[in-house]
Design a protein around this motif. Structure first.
Motif, PDB file in Angstrom:
ATOM      1  N   GLN A 156     -57.551 -59.431  43.860  1.00 19.10           N
ATOM      2  CA  GLN A 156     -58.907 -59.158  42.957  1.00 19.10           C
ATOM      3  C   GLN A 156     -60.109 -59.093  43.412  1.00 19.10           C
ATOM      4  O   GLN A 156     -60.453 -57.751  43.377  1.00 19.10           O
ATOM      5  CB  GLN A 156     -59.021 -60.087  41.694  1.00 19.10           C
ATOM      6  N   GLY A 157     -60.279 -59.020  45.063  1.00 14.79           N
ATOM      7  CA  GLY A 157     -60.930 -58.991  45.462  1.00 14.79           C
ATOM      8  C   GLY A 157     -62.379 -59.617  45.537  1.00 14.79           C
ATOM      9  O   GLY A 157     -61.939 -61.103  45.303  1.00 14.79           O
ATOM     10  N   GLY A 200     -52.511 -67.288  37.402  1.00 12.38           N
ATOM     11  CA  GLY A 200     -52.885 -66.897  36.594  1.00 12.38           C
ATOM     12  C   GLY A 200     -55.039 -66.185  37.081  1.00 12.38           C
ATOM     13  O   GLY A 200     -55.218 -67.128  37.069  1.00 12.38           O
ATOM     14  N   ARG A 201     -55.219 -64.952  36.470  1.00 18.17           N
ATOM     15  CA  ARG A 201     -56.279 -64.546  37.183  1.00 18.17           C
ATOM     16  C   ARG A 201     -57.216 -64.556  35.580  1.00 18.17           C
ATOM     17  O   ARG A 201     -58.822 -65.171  35.434  1.00 18.17           O
ATOM     18  CB  ARG A 201     -56.477 -62.940  36.078  1.00 18.17           C
ATOM     19  N   VAL A 227     -52.682 -63.806  40.136  1.00 25.69           N
ATOM     20  CA  VAL A 227     -52.141 -62.361  39.505  1.00 25.69           C
ATOM     21  C   VAL A 227     -52.618 -62.009  38.318  1.00 25.69           C
ATOM     22  O   VAL A 227     -52.908 -62.994  37.000  1.00 25.69           O
ATOM     23  CB  VAL A 227     -51.029 -62.992  40.307  1.00 25.69           C
ATOM     24  N   PRO A 228     -52.170 -60.955  37.937  1.00 21.20           N
ATOM     25  CA  PRO A 228     -52.037 -60.772  36.476  1.00 21.20           C
ATOM     26  C   PRO A 228     -51.252 -61.412  35.263  1.00 21.20           C
ATOM     27  O   PRO A 228     -49.971 -62.085  35.596  1.00 21.20           O
ATOM     28  CB  PRO A 228     -51.249 -58.879  36.279  1.00 21.20           C
ATOM     29  N   LEU A 229     -52.168 -61.104  34.070  1.00 27.88           N
ATOM     30  CA  LEU A 229     -51.153 -61.988  32.998  1.00 27.88           C
ATOM     31  C   LEU A 229     -49.890 -61.444  32.377  1.00 27.88           C
ATOM     32  O   LEU A 229     -50.240 -59.854  32.260  1.00 27.88           O
ATOM     33  CB  LEU A 229     -52.047 -62.540  31.935  1.00 27.88           C
ATOM     34  N   ARG A 289     -48.317 -54.373  46.911  1.00 24.36           N
ATOM     35  CA  ARG A 289     -47.529 -53.612  46.235  1.00 24.36           C
ATOM     36  C   ARG A 289     -47.788 -53.893  44.321  1.00 24.36           C
ATOM     37  O   ARG A 289     -47.884 -53.823  43.382  1.00 24.36           O
ATOM     38  CB  ARG A 289     -46.756 -53.305  46.710  1.00 24.36           C
ATOM     39  N   VAL A 290     -48.677 -55.339  44.581  1.00 20.51           N
ATOM     40  CA  VAL A 290     -48.212 -56.547  43.617  1.00 20.51           C
ATOM     41  C   VAL A 290     -50.004 -55.694  42.541  1.00 20.51           C
ATOM     42  O   VAL A 290     -50.626 -55.826  43.377  1.00 20.51           O
ATOM     43  CB  VAL A 290     -48.834 -57.375  43.611  1.00 20.51           C
ATOM     44  N   ARG A 291     -49.518 -55.329  41.369  1.00 21.40           N
ATOM     45  CA  ARG A 291     -50.812 -55.615  40.366  1.00 21.40           C
ATOM     46  C   ARG A 291     -51.760 -56.359  40.154  1.00 21.40           C
ATOM     47  O   ARG A 291     -51.272 -56.702  40.095  1.00 21.40           O
ATOM     48  CB  ARG A 291     -50.038 -54.383  39.463  1.00 21.40           C
ATOM     49  N   LYS A 292     -52.851 -55.933  40.151  1.00 17.06           N
ATOM     50  CA  LYS A 292     -53.660 -56.440  39.437  1.00 17.06           C
ATOM     51  C   LYS A 292     -54.174 -56.789  37.881  1.00 17.06           C
ATOM     52  O   LYS A 292     -54.416 -57.794  37.827  1.00 17.06           O
ATOM     53  CB  LYS A 292     -55.512 -55.692  40.494  1.00 17.06           C
TER      54      LYS A 292
END
Length: 299
Positions: A156-157, A200-201, A227-229, A289-292
């Motif tokens: 997520q930065g 999880g984010r 990681v995204p939910l 490559r993982v979506r945020k």
């Protein structure tokens, strides 16, 4: 060596959102040649059970998500939390709070528009006489400074909070004597040698206060990846309440490899939806490559 962890709460069966977070944690550690620690987070004995813990272990193994060692669960770690609590108290950073949840909500605004409220410091500077007049059994809060704490999240930065403004003094032991998640997870991760936390984010806002606790206890903080939910097509967050996404139900029509492939595709790790094992996915795993953002998922 990278040490990741599984830290499920055995308060119900594992669901698809749990599986996704554990899959990302496992692949990240394995891709680096690291190890995985399993820890059952059963702080609240009224909500957790050994039966659910056993079910979670079976489900992890069904999907090829093994671990290198299992460490003591939280319900037997009270002495370690007592020691950390005593250290913080000796620093003058712990105080009793007599506020009810309703009183906290009435006196403050939600944190960043969410359901978590910023504590306004009502009991922070009570005199001994004022405390003695209270009849409610207190929770115990940690004083936080008016400082910005930044977590450099691997996905997520940078995420920054001013602890006093955005968080407020937070509970580290409940009124019933049960230690709060924020303190227990820091003590556990430090004692278990965890160097990487993937979760999880929705827990990203916990990271600055946990980093602060690591600092106070003189322990190195792990690296974080939030990681995204997983979301239903109608925008609801998937949870244990979604019985149609119970793993037992899904496995009646899909193989573990098909489910993993769908999760990997939704996350951006595969270009098309196809069956893949956890071990094969670890071989191509790449955080870049993982979506945020949260993922709308259909199986």
């Amino acid at each position: 060596m990278t040490t990741g962890r599984f830290a499920p709460s055995p308060s119900g069966k594992m669901h698809l959102g749990n599986l996704f977070s554990f899959l990302m944690a496992w692949c990240s550690a394995r891709a680096k040649g690291g190890e995985i620690v399993l820890r059952m987070e059963d702080l609240d004995p009224q909500r957790t059970s050994a039966e659910f813990a056993a079910q979670i272990r079976r489900d992890l193994l069904r999907f090829g998500l093994d671990w290198d060692r299992e460490v003591p669960c939280q319900s037997v770690r009270t002495a370690a939390y007592d020691e950390a609590f005593a250290r913080l108290a000796a620093m003058g950073l712990v105080y009793p709070c007599y506020c009810s949840r309703a009183e906290v909500h009435a006196a403050s605004a939600p944190h960043l528009g969410e359901s978590e409220y910023v504590y306004p410091g009502t009991c922070r500077n009570l005199t001994p006489a004022e405390r003695a007049a209270k009849t409610r059994k207190p929770a115990w809060r940690l004083r936080v400074p008016a400082e910005e704490w930044t977590v450099r999240d691997g996905l997520q930065g940078d995420y920054t909070e001013n602890l006093e403004r955005d968080c407020g003094d937070f509970v580290i032991r409940r009124a019933d004597g049960v230690y709060a998640y924020q303190l227990a997870v820091v003590v556990d991760d430090a004692d278990n040698g965890v160097t990487e936390v993937v979760r999880g984010r929705d827990l990203l806002s916990s990271a600055p206060r946990q980093k602060y606790l690591f600092h106070l206890l003189g322990k190195p903080a792990p690296e974080y990846c939030h990681v995204p939910l997983l979301m239903a097509p109608d925008g609801r967050r998937l949870s244990k309440r979604d019985g149609d996404l119970d793993l037992d139900t899904l496995l009646q029509r899909l193989s573990p490899e098909q489910i993993i492939g769908s999760l990997a595709f939704a996350a951006g790790l595969l270009d098309r939806r196809e069956p893949i094992s956890a071990r094969e996915l670890a071989g191509i795993f790449d955080w870049n490559r993982v979506r945020k953002e949260n993922i709308s998922l259909t199986l």
